[in-house]
Design a protein around this motif. Structure first.
Motif, PDB file in Angstrom:
ATOM      1  N   GLU A 220       0.829  -1.204   0.000  1.00 38.39           N
ATOM      2  CA  GLU A 220       0.000   0.000   0.000  1.00 38.39           C
ATOM      3  C   GLU A 220       0.868   1.260   0.000  1.00 38.39           C
ATOM      4  O   GLU A 220       0.607   2.205  -0.745  1.00 38.39           O
ATOM      5  CB  GLU A 220      -0.940   0.008   1.199  1.00 38.39           C
ATOM      6  CG  GLU A 220      -1.880   1.193   1.199  1.00 38.39           C
ATOM      7  CD  GLU A 220      -2.861   1.165   2.349  1.00 38.39           C
ATOM      8  OE1 GLU A 220      -3.283   2.260   2.770  1.00 38.39           O
ATOM      9  OE2 GLU A 220      -3.208   0.066   2.827  1.00 38.39           O
ATOM     10  N   MET A 221       1.910   1.252   0.813  1.00 40.85           N
ATOM     11  CA  MET A 221       2.804   2.413   0.859  1.00 40.85           C
ATOM     12  C   MET A 221       3.582   2.554  -0.457  1.00 40.85           C
ATOM     13  O   MET A 221       3.810   3.669  -0.924  1.00 40.85           O
ATOM     14  CB  MET A 221       3.764   2.314   2.042  1.00 40.85           C
ATOM     15  CG  MET A 221       3.068   2.443   3.391  1.00 40.85           C
ATOM     16  SD  MET A 221       1.999   3.896   3.534  1.00 40.85           S
ATOM     17  CE  MET A 221       3.178   5.208   3.421  1.00 40.85           C
ATOM     18  N   SER A 222       3.961   1.444  -1.057  1.00 38.63           N
ATOM     19  CA  SER A 222       4.646   1.494  -2.351  1.00 38.63           C
ATOM     20  C   SER A 222       3.739   2.103  -3.407  1.00 38.63           C
ATOM     21  O   SER A 222       4.180   2.923  -4.224  1.00 38.63           O
ATOM     22  CB  SER A 222       5.073   0.089  -2.782  1.00 38.63           C
ATOM     23  OG  SER A 222       6.047  -0.427  -1.923  1.00 38.63           O
ATOM     24  N   ASP A 223       2.462   1.703  -3.398  1.00 39.34           N
ATOM     25  CA  ASP A 223       1.499   2.273  -4.348  1.00 39.34           C
ATOM     26  C   ASP A 223       1.323   3.766  -4.129  1.00 39.34           C
ATOM     27  O   ASP A 223       1.283   4.546  -5.082  1.00 39.34           O
ATOM     28  CB  ASP A 223       0.145   1.567  -4.233  1.00 39.34           C
ATOM     29  CG  ASP A 223       0.143   0.188  -4.848  1.00 39.34           C
ATOM     30  OD1 ASP A 223       1.083  -0.131  -5.612  1.00 39.34           O
ATOM     31  OD2 ASP A 223      -0.795  -0.582  -4.562  1.00 39.34           O
ATOM     32  N   ARG A 224       1.201   4.169  -2.886  1.00 37.67           N
ATOM     33  CA  ARG A 224       0.998   5.595  -2.573  1.00 37.67           C
ATOM     34  C   ARG A 224       2.173   6.458  -3.016  1.00 37.67           C
ATOM     35  O   ARG A 224       1.992   7.585  -3.445  1.00 37.67           O
ATOM     36  CB  ARG A 224       0.783   5.794  -1.076  1.00 37.67           C
ATOM     37  CG  ARG A 224      -0.563   5.383  -0.596  1.00 37.67           C
ATOM     38  CD  ARG A 224      -0.716   5.739   0.857  1.00 37.67           C
ATOM     39  NE  ARG A 224      -1.963   5.219   1.376  1.00 37.67           N
ATOM     40  CZ  ARG A 224      -2.412   5.482   2.582  1.00 37.67           C
ATOM     41  NH1 ARG A 224      -1.707   6.243   3.405  1.00 37.67           N
ATOM     42  NH2 ARG A 224      -3.551   4.976   2.992  1.00 37.67           N
ATOM     43  N   THR A 225       3.383   5.922  -2.874  1.00 36.78           N
ATOM     44  CA  THR A 225       4.569   6.704  -3.201  1.00 36.78           C
ATOM     45  C   THR A 225       5.043   6.492  -4.634  1.00 36.78           C
ATOM     46  O   THR A 225       5.905   7.231  -5.106  1.00 36.78           O
ATOM     47  CB  THR A 225       5.730   6.354  -2.247  1.00 36.78           C
ATOM     48  OG1 THR A 225       6.056   4.966  -2.397  1.00 36.78           O
ATOM     49  CG2 THR A 225       5.368   6.658  -0.805  1.00 36.78           C
ATOM     50  N   GLY A 226       4.505   5.476  -5.308  1.00 33.22           N
ATOM     51  CA  GLY A 226       4.940   5.190  -6.673  1.00 33.22           C
ATOM     52  C   GLY A 226       6.267   4.456  -6.737  1.00 33.22           C
ATOM     53  O   GLY A 226       6.888   4.337  -7.785  1.00 33.22           O
ATOM     54  N   TRP A 227       6.710   3.927  -5.609  1.00 34.16           N
ATOM     55  CA  TRP A 227       7.990   3.217  -5.551  1.00 34.16           C
ATOM     56  C   TRP A 227       7.811   1.805  -6.069  1.00 34.16           C
ATOM     57  O   TRP A 227       6.923   1.069  -5.630  1.00 34.16           O
ATOM     58  CB  TRP A 227       8.498   3.222  -4.108  1.00 34.16           C
ATOM     59  CG  TRP A 227       9.844   2.610  -3.931  1.00 34.16           C
ATOM     60  CD1 TRP A 227      10.983   2.927  -4.611  1.00 34.16           C
ATOM     61  CD2 TRP A 227      10.205   1.586  -3.008  1.00 34.16           C
ATOM     62  NE1 TRP A 227      12.030   2.169  -4.173  1.00 34.16           N
ATOM     63  CE2 TRP A 227      11.573   1.337  -3.183  1.00 34.16           C
ATOM     64  CE3 TRP A 227       9.502   0.874  -2.057  1.00 34.16           C
ATOM     65  CZ2 TRP A 227      12.260   0.394  -2.439  1.00 34.16           C
ATOM     66  CZ3 TRP A 227      10.187  -0.059  -1.307  1.00 34.16           C
ATOM     67  CH2 TRP A 227      11.552  -0.299  -1.499  1.00 34.16           C
ATOM     68  N   ARG A 228       8.638   1.390  -7.014  1.00 32.39           N
ATOM     69  CA  ARG A 228       8.593   0.048  -7.590  1.00 32.39           C
ATOM     70  C   ARG A 228       9.952  -0.624  -7.377  1.00 32.39           C
ATOM     71  O   ARG A 228      10.840  -0.526  -8.225  1.00 32.39           O
ATOM     72  CB  ARG A 228       8.267   0.107  -9.088  1.00 32.39           C
ATOM     73  CG  ARG A 228       6.958   0.772  -9.419  1.00 32.39           C
ATOM     74  CD  ARG A 228       5.776  -0.139  -9.032  1.00 32.39           C
ATOM     75  NE  ARG A 228       4.513   0.514  -9.306  1.00 32.39           N
ATOM     76  CZ  ARG A 228       3.750   1.105  -8.396  1.00 32.39           C
ATOM     77  NH1 ARG A 228       4.131   1.154  -7.141  1.00 32.39           N
ATOM     78  NH2 ARG A 228       2.603   1.657  -8.723  1.00 32.39           N
TER      79      ARG A 228
END
Length: 135
Positions: free
Chosen positions: A66-74
């Motif tokens: 969820e945090m990766s999605d929010r920040t756009g981090w892949r």
């Protein structure tokens, strides 16, 4: 302080909090091995998948995603935090990480210039019932 109690980090002098989940990761790995069997090679991806269910704030867990999605981090590798914890547990003889050649299914660890293991990632993991058995 509750985060330290959960085994997710520690308070150091001159810092508020240092994220370091090795204690918690070991606790959960031992629970996984209690079900799947100690002292045998297991698929690293399967163990990591189970770890993410038990610790959703670590790599590939629900909170982490969820945090990766929010920040756009892949991320292309495991996080530095989890990579460091796994490498340390390997060095301490609590687990053995196994990297099989150039295998495409190897999970890549985050680079660390201070890494003494020489492990770029792992395909297999062995969780020891007792650390002394690893030596």
């Amino acid at each position: 302080r509750w985060v330290s109690f959960l085994g997710l980090g520690m308070e150091l002098p001159n810092t508020i909090f240092f994220p370091y989940p090795a204690e918690r990761v070991l606790r959960e790995l031992r629970r996984i091995a209690a079900d799947a069997g100690f002292d045998r090679d297991m698929d690293f991806r399967e163990v990591q998948k189970e770890l993410s269910k038990r610790a959703p704030y670590l790599d590939h867990g629900d909170v982490f995603l969820e945090m990766s999605d929010r920040t756009g981090w892949r991320p292309r590798t495991l996080s530095r935090v989890l990579s460091g914890a796994l490498r340390e547990l390997h060095q301490e003889g609590e687990i053995r990480l196994i990297a099989l050649g150039d295998s495409a299914d190897r999970v890549q660890f985050a680079p660390d210039p201070n890494d003494l293991t020489g492990l770029p990632g792992a395909n297999r993991i062995r969780i020891f019932e007792e650390a002394s058995r690893a030596v």
